[in-house]
Design a protein around this motif. Structure first.
Motif, PDB file in Angstrom:
ATOM      1  N   MET A   1      52.283  41.055  47.916  1.00 45.67           N
ATOM      2  CA  MET A   1      51.253  40.599  47.004  1.00 45.67           C
ATOM      3  C   MET A   1      50.752  41.779  46.181  1.00 45.67           C
ATOM      4  O   MET A   1      50.831  42.928  46.586  1.00 45.67           O
ATOM      5  CB  MET A   1      50.101  39.958  47.769  1.00 45.67           C
ATOM      6  N   SER A   2      50.210  41.469  45.046  1.00 49.15           N
ATOM      7  CA  SER A   2      49.722  42.515  44.152  1.00 49.15           C
ATOM      8  C   SER A   2      48.332  42.984  44.561  1.00 49.15           C
ATOM      9  O   SER A   2      47.701  42.436  45.449  1.00 49.15           O
ATOM     10  CB  SER A   2      49.717  42.004  42.715  1.00 49.15           C
ATOM     11  N   ASP A   3      47.854  43.993  43.880  1.00 49.39           N
ATOM     12  CA  ASP A   3      46.522  44.519  44.154  1.00 49.39           C
ATOM     13  C   ASP A   3      45.441  43.628  43.555  1.00 49.39           C
ATOM     14  O   ASP A   3      45.666  42.919  42.582  1.00 49.39           O
ATOM     15  CB  ASP A   3      46.393  45.923  43.545  1.00 49.39           C
ATOM     16  N   TRP A   4      44.253  43.712  44.125  1.00 54.82           N
ATOM     17  CA  TRP A   4      43.115  42.980  43.596  1.00 54.82           C
ATOM     18  C   TRP A   4      42.699  43.570  42.256  1.00 54.82           C
ATOM     19  O   TRP A   4      42.714  44.784  42.067  1.00 54.82           O
ATOM     20  CB  TRP A   4      41.939  43.047  44.570  1.00 54.82           C
ATOM     21  N   ILE A   5      42.304  42.719  41.330  1.00 54.31           N
ATOM     22  CA  ILE A   5      41.866  43.128  39.995  1.00 54.31           C
ATOM     23  C   ILE A   5      40.387  42.792  39.877  1.00 54.31           C
ATOM     24  O   ILE A   5      39.980  41.648  40.144  1.00 54.31           O
ATOM     25  CB  ILE A   5      42.665  42.376  38.906  1.00 54.31           C
ATOM     26  N   LYS A   6      39.581  43.765  39.480  1.00 51.41           N
ATOM     27  CA  LYS A   6      38.153  43.514  39.276  1.00 51.41           C
ATOM     28  C   LYS A   6      37.974  42.623  38.052  1.00 51.41           C
ATOM     29  O   LYS A   6      38.583  42.848  37.008  1.00 51.41           O
ATOM     30  CB  LYS A   6      37.396  44.817  39.019  1.00 51.41           C
ATOM     31  N   CYS A   7      37.117  41.630  38.160  1.00 52.71           N
ATOM     32  CA  CYS A   7      36.838  40.747  37.024  1.00 52.71           C
ATOM     33  C   CYS A   7      36.222  41.530  35.864  1.00 52.71           C
ATOM     34  O   CYS A   7      36.419  41.167  34.708  1.00 52.71           O
ATOM     35  CB  CYS A   7      35.925  39.610  37.443  1.00 52.71           C
ATOM     36  N   SER A   8      35.506  42.592  36.179  1.00 50.64           N
ATOM     37  CA  SER A   8      34.909  43.402  35.110  1.00 50.64           C
ATOM     38  C   SER A   8      35.965  44.203  34.351  1.00 50.64           C
ATOM     39  O   SER A   8      35.732  44.621  33.220  1.00 50.64           O
ATOM     40  CB  SER A   8      33.843  44.338  35.682  1.00 50.64           C
ATOM     41  N   ASP A   9      37.148  44.399  34.951  1.00 54.07           N
ATOM     42  CA  ASP A   9      38.243  45.124  34.290  1.00 54.07           C
ATOM     43  C   ASP A   9      39.128  44.199  33.455  1.00 54.07           C
ATOM     44  O   ASP A   9      39.534  44.542  32.349  1.00 54.07           O
ATOM     45  CB  ASP A   9      39.120  45.852  35.306  1.00 54.07           C
ATOM     46  N   ARG A  10      39.437  43.017  34.018  1.00 54.04           N
ATOM     47  CA  ARG A  10      40.344  42.095  33.330  1.00 54.04           C
ATOM     48  C   ARG A  10      40.234  40.722  33.970  1.00 54.04           C
ATOM     49  O   ARG A  10      40.069  40.603  35.178  1.00 54.04           O
ATOM     50  CB  ARG A  10      41.785  42.605  33.437  1.00 54.04           C
ATOM     51  N   LEU A  11      40.334  39.685  33.170  1.00 52.16           N
ATOM     52  CA  LEU A  11      40.325  38.308  33.663  1.00 52.16           C
ATOM     53  C   LEU A  11      41.721  37.713  33.537  1.00 52.16           C
ATOM     54  O   LEU A  11      42.537  38.187  32.747  1.00 52.16           O
ATOM     55  CB  LEU A  11      39.312  37.473  32.874  1.00 52.16           C
ATOM     56  N   PRO A  12      42.011  36.654  34.294  1.00 52.46           N
ATOM     57  CA  PRO A  12      43.333  36.020  34.200  1.00 52.46           C
ATOM     58  C   PRO A  12      43.542  35.345  32.853  1.00 52.46           C
ATOM     59  O   PRO A  12      42.611  35.155  32.070  1.00 52.46           O
ATOM     60  CB  PRO A  12      43.309  34.973  35.313  1.00 52.46           C
ATOM     61  N   GLU A  13      44.791  34.978  32.616  1.00 58.57           N
ATOM     62  CA  GLU A  13      45.128  34.184  31.433  1.00 58.57           C
ATOM     63  C   GLU A  13      44.505  32.796  31.579  1.00 58.57           C
ATOM     64  O   GLU A  13      44.276  32.315  32.693  1.00 58.57           O
ATOM     65  CB  GLU A  13      46.652  34.038  31.309  1.00 58.57           C
ATOM     66  N   GLU A  14      44.258  32.146  30.467  1.00 64.60           N
ATOM     67  CA  GLU A  14      43.713  30.782  30.469  1.00 64.60           C
ATOM     68  C   GLU A  14      44.642  29.850  31.253  1.00 64.60           C
ATOM     69  O   GLU A  14      45.864  29.890  31.074  1.00 64.60           O
ATOM     70  CB  GLU A  14      43.558  30.302  29.030  1.00 64.60           C
ATOM     71  N   HIS A  15      44.108  29.042  32.139  1.00 58.24           N
ATOM     72  CA  HIS A  15      44.803  28.069  32.987  1.00 58.24           C
ATOM     73  C   HIS A  15      45.693  28.726  34.048  1.00 58.24           C
ATOM     74  O   HIS A  15      46.560  28.060  34.604  1.00 58.24           O
ATOM     75  CB  HIS A  15      45.619  27.077  32.159  1.00 58.24           C
ATOM     76  N   GLN A  16      45.481  29.999  34.337  1.00 57.46           N
ATOM     77  CA  GLN A  16      46.269  30.673  35.370  1.00 57.46           C
ATOM     78  C   GLN A  16      45.689  30.373  36.747  1.00 57.46           C
ATOM     79  O   GLN A  16      44.477  30.458  36.953  1.00 57.46           O
ATOM     80  CB  GLN A  16      46.266  32.188  35.138  1.00 57.46           C
ATOM     81  N   ASP A  17      46.553  29.976  37.678  1.00 55.75           N
ATOM     82  CA  ASP A  17      46.138  29.817  39.072  1.00 55.75           C
ATOM     83  C   ASP A  17      46.172  31.190  39.723  1.00 55.75           C
ATOM     84  O   ASP A  17      47.083  31.987  39.475  1.00 55.75           O
ATOM     85  CB  ASP A  17      47.083  28.876  39.815  1.00 55.75           C
ATOM     86  N   CYS A  18      45.193  31.488  40.540  1.00 55.04           N
ATOM     87  CA  CYS A  18      45.133  32.805  41.157  1.00 55.04           C
ATOM     88  C   CYS A  18      44.361  32.741  42.465  1.00 55.04           C
ATOM     89  O   CYS A  18      43.707  31.757  42.778  1.00 55.04           O
ATOM     90  CB  CYS A  18      44.503  33.817  40.210  1.00 55.04           C
ATOM     91  N   LEU A  19      44.453  33.815  43.228  1.00 53.96           N
ATOM     92  CA  LEU A  19      43.683  33.982  44.442  1.00 53.96           C
ATOM     93  C   LEU A  19      42.415  34.714  44.048  1.00 53.96           C
ATOM     94  O   LEU A  19      42.468  35.705  43.317  1.00 53.96           O
ATOM     95  CB  LEU A  19      44.489  34.800  45.454  1.00 53.96           C
ATOM     96  N   VAL A  20      41.264  34.214  44.476  1.00 53.76           N
ATOM     97  CA  VAL A  20      39.996  34.836  44.089  1.00 53.76           C
ATOM     98  C   VAL A  20      39.223  35.296  45.323  1.00 53.76           C
ATOM     99  O   VAL A  20      39.377  34.757  46.412  1.00 53.76           O
ATOM    100  CB  VAL A  20      39.119  33.886  43.239  1.00 53.76           C
ATOM    101  N   TYR A  21      38.372  36.292  45.122  1.00 52.14           N
ATOM    102  CA  TYR A  21      37.556  36.892  46.176  1.00 52.14           C
ATOM    103  C   TYR A  21      36.118  36.840  45.700  1.00 52.14           C
ATOM    104  O   TYR A  21      35.819  37.219  44.565  1.00 52.14           O
ATOM    105  CB  TYR A  21      38.018  38.334  46.367  1.00 52.14           C
ATOM    106  N   TYR A  22      35.233  36.325  46.548  1.00 48.46           N
ATOM    107  CA  TYR A  22      33.843  36.188  46.132  1.00 48.46           C
ATOM    108  C   TYR A  22      32.909  36.343  47.330  1.00 48.46           C
ATOM    109  O   TYR A  22      33.309  36.189  48.477  1.00 48.46           O
ATOM    110  CB  TYR A  22      33.597  34.843  45.445  1.00 48.46           C
ATOM    111  N   HIS A  23      31.675  36.660  47.052  1.00 51.00           N
ATOM    112  CA  HIS A  23      30.631  36.820  48.058  1.00 51.00           C
ATOM    113  C   HIS A  23      29.875  35.515  48.198  1.00 51.00           C
ATOM    114  O   HIS A  23      29.522  34.889  47.206  1.00 51.00           O
ATOM    115  CB  HIS A  23      29.676  37.933  47.627  1.00 51.00           C
ATOM    116  N   GLU A  24      29.659  35.106  49.424  1.00 52.85           N
ATOM    117  CA  GLU A  24      28.892  33.885  49.700  1.00 52.85           C
ATOM    118  C   GLU A  24      27.604  34.287  50.412  1.00 52.85           C
ATOM    119  O   GLU A  24      27.616  34.602  51.605  1.00 52.85           O
ATOM    120  CB  GLU A  24      29.707  32.935  50.575  1.00 52.85           C
ATOM    121  N   PRO A  25      26.483  34.333  49.695  1.00 52.85           N
ATOM    122  CA  PRO A  25      25.229  34.705  50.357  1.00 52.85           C
ATOM    123  C   PRO A  25      24.885  33.704  51.463  1.00 52.85           C
ATOM    124  O   PRO A  25      25.043  32.509  51.287  1.00 52.85           O
ATOM    125  CB  PRO A  25      24.190  34.654  49.248  1.00 52.85           C
TER     126      PRO A  25
END
Length: 63
Positions: A1-25
């Protein structure tokens, strides 16, 4: 698998399926993080949580 990409650095292409990482308070687990599959469209991910990182989905297994 590839490395994680920060959303502040770059976002996926429109309609791209991806694995996401998020904080759940949470009251009981303040540092709980999750990964899930999501699609990116109209400038945001389809989940309501704030995604911090993402990566393209891996290729499916060869048959």
């Amino acid at each position: 698998m590839s490395d994680w990409i920060k959303c502040s650095d770059r976002l996926p292409e429109e309609h791209q399926d991806c694995l996401v990482y998020y904080h759940e308070p949470s009251v009981n687990f303040p540092n709980l993080h999750f990964m899930t599959e999501s699609s990116f469209y109209n400038g945001s991910f389809e989940i309501p949580e704030e995604v911090t990182h993402w990566q393209p989905l891996p290729a499916p297994p060869a048959e």
